[in-house]
Design a protein around this motif. Structure first.
Motif, PDB file in Angstrom:
ATOM      1  N   THR A 153       3.954  19.973  -5.710  1.00 31.07           N
ATOM      2  CA  THR A 153       2.887  19.103  -5.222  1.00 31.07           C
ATOM      3  C   THR A 153       2.624  19.362  -3.746  1.00 31.07           C
ATOM      4  O   THR A 153       1.474  19.449  -3.321  1.00 31.07           O
ATOM      5  CB  THR A 153       3.257  17.624  -5.439  1.00 31.07           C
ATOM      6  OG1 THR A 153       3.555  17.425  -6.814  1.00 31.07           O
ATOM      7  CG2 THR A 153       2.136  16.700  -5.015  1.00 31.07           C
ATOM      8  N   THR A 207      13.381  18.854  -4.146  1.00 26.82           N
ATOM      9  CA  THR A 207      12.996  17.881  -5.166  1.00 26.82           C
ATOM     10  C   THR A 207      11.851  18.419  -6.015  1.00 26.82           C
ATOM     11  O   THR A 207      11.307  19.490  -5.754  1.00 26.82           O
ATOM     12  CB  THR A 207      12.567  16.557  -4.519  1.00 26.82           C
ATOM     13  OG1 THR A 207      11.388  16.787  -3.734  1.00 26.82           O
ATOM     14  CG2 THR A 207      13.672  15.996  -3.636  1.00 26.82           C
ATOM     15  N   ARG A 208      11.456  17.620  -6.974  1.00 29.75           N
ATOM     16  CA  ARG A 208      10.352  18.012  -7.854  1.00 29.75           C
ATOM     17  C   ARG A 208       9.004  17.927  -7.147  1.00 29.75           C
ATOM     18  O   ARG A 208       7.982  18.313  -7.685  1.00 29.75           O
ATOM     19  CB  ARG A 208      10.335  17.139  -9.102  1.00 29.75           C
ATOM     20  CG  ARG A 208      10.120  15.678  -8.782  1.00 29.75           C
ATOM     21  CD  ARG A 208      10.337  14.806  -9.978  1.00 29.75           C
ATOM     22  NE  ARG A 208      10.342  13.424  -9.540  1.00 29.75           N
ATOM     23  CZ  ARG A 208       9.620  12.494 -10.067  1.00 29.75           C
ATOM     24  NH1 ARG A 208       8.874  12.755 -11.095  1.00 29.75           N
ATOM     25  NH2 ARG A 208       9.664  11.273  -9.606  1.00 29.75           N
ATOM     26  N   TRP A 209       8.989  17.436  -5.898  1.00 27.99           N
ATOM     27  CA  TRP A 209       7.754  17.332  -5.137  1.00 27.99           C
ATOM     28  C   TRP A 209       7.315  18.675  -4.559  1.00 27.99           C
ATOM     29  O   TRP A 209       6.217  18.786  -4.015  1.00 27.99           O
ATOM     30  CB  TRP A 209       7.927  16.342  -3.987  1.00 27.99           C
ATOM     31  CG  TRP A 209       7.929  14.918  -4.403  1.00 27.99           C
ATOM     32  CD1 TRP A 209       9.015  14.123  -4.590  1.00 27.99           C
ATOM     33  CD2 TRP A 209       6.785  14.120  -4.699  1.00 27.99           C
ATOM     34  NE1 TRP A 209       8.623  12.877  -4.972  1.00 27.99           N
ATOM     35  CE2 TRP A 209       7.257  12.844  -5.051  1.00 27.99           C
ATOM     36  CE3 TRP A 209       5.418  14.360  -4.702  1.00 27.99           C
ATOM     37  CZ2 TRP A 209       6.400  11.808  -5.398  1.00 27.99           C
ATOM     38  CZ3 TRP A 209       4.564  13.323  -5.051  1.00 27.99           C
ATOM     39  CH2 TRP A 209       5.059  12.076  -5.391  1.00 27.99           C
ATOM     40  N   TYR A 221       2.790  10.166   0.154  1.00 32.24           N
ATOM     41  CA  TYR A 221       3.909  10.071  -0.754  1.00 32.24           C
ATOM     42  C   TYR A 221       5.252  10.283  -0.094  1.00 32.24           C
ATOM     43  O   TYR A 221       6.279  10.216  -0.746  1.00 32.24           O
ATOM     44  CB  TYR A 221       3.756  10.992  -1.983  1.00 32.24           C
ATOM     45  CG  TYR A 221       3.135  12.336  -1.760  1.00 32.24           C
ATOM     46  CD1 TYR A 221       1.796  12.536  -2.052  1.00 32.24           C
ATOM     47  CD2 TYR A 221       3.874  13.396  -1.277  1.00 32.24           C
ATOM     48  CE1 TYR A 221       1.212  13.764  -1.864  1.00 32.24           C
ATOM     49  CE2 TYR A 221       3.297  14.627  -1.098  1.00 32.24           C
ATOM     50  CZ  TYR A 221       1.960  14.807  -1.387  1.00 32.24           C
ATOM     51  OH  TYR A 221       1.383  16.028  -1.201  1.00 32.24           O
ATOM     52  N   GLN A 269      -0.926  12.628   4.149  1.00 36.42           N
ATOM     53  CA  GLN A 269      -0.224  12.422   2.871  1.00 36.42           C
ATOM     54  C   GLN A 269       0.497  11.083   2.897  1.00 36.42           C
ATOM     55  O   GLN A 269       0.961  10.634   3.937  1.00 36.42           O
ATOM     56  CB  GLN A 269       0.732  13.574   2.579  1.00 36.42           C
ATOM     57  CG  GLN A 269       1.798  13.827   3.624  1.00 36.42           C
ATOM     58  CD  GLN A 269       3.057  13.003   3.445  1.00 36.42           C
ATOM     59  OE1 GLN A 269       3.288  12.426   2.393  1.00 36.42           O
ATOM     60  NE2 GLN A 269       3.855  12.944   4.465  1.00 36.42           N
TER      61      GLN A 269
END
Length: 177
Positions: free
Chosen positions: A135, A130-132, A117, A115
């Motif tokens: 994902t 977090t908003r991750w 990111y 990965q």
């Protein structure tokens, strides 16, 4: 002249007997240790970690925190737990929505996959707030299944659309060209 024993003296004597009996009772009790208990949470985790496949479903929030640290160490990253209480509460909240096996998979995905990111050296358990998170979860599932996980997937570039073309440009006073 003899001093008469007072009620206060009788009380002190009775108190001394109770204290002496209770301390000797504790010393004679099998398994009684004076001082601190020998409970070490990391040792409890390491016993579970030795048999990971069978005990992953019994992991609690503290075990997940130690698992995060161990997985980071395996990846060559030194992670020191800065706030045990904060990280434990974070994993405790995650356990409401995910199983311990799913959380361990997400942790492994962060450190063992390709990965791009997250910077692995500066990753902390705080990324799960977090908003991750969605994902990470979805990509971890794809990565574990060996399906179409592309670590470098990028969104297609947006085509730049201009309001003007070469034909309709009319320079004028006070107008932007």
């Amino acid at each position: 002249m003899l001093k008469k024993p007072s009620l206060y003296d009788d009380f002190k004597d009775a108190r001394r007997e109770v204290n002496n009996n209770s301390s000797t009772q504790k010393d004679k009790t099998p398994g009684y240790k004076k001082g601190y208990s020998s409970y070490n949470p990391y040792e409890v985790f390491s016993k579970k970690y030795m048999d990971f496949e069978n005990t992953v479903d019994t992991f609690n929030a503290r075990d997940l925190m130690f698992y995060f640290r161990e997985t980071a160490r395996k990846a060559g990253i030194k992670y020191v737990i800065p706030s045990m209480q904060k990280d434990t509460s974070l994993f405790k909240r995650m356990l409401n929505d995910y199983t311990p096996a799913e959380i361990c998979l997400m942790i492994r995905f962060i450190f063992e996959s390709d990965q791009v990111y997250f910077v692995k050296k500066s990753t902390t358990p705080g990324i799960f707030t977090t908003r991750w998170l969605n994902t990470i979860y979805n990509d971890a599932q794809l990565w574990d299944a060996g399906e179409d996980y592309l670590p470098c997937r990028k969104k297609p570039a947006r085509k730049l659309v201009r309001e003007y073309t070469e034909d309709n440009i009319k320079p004028g006073v006070g107008k932007w060209v």
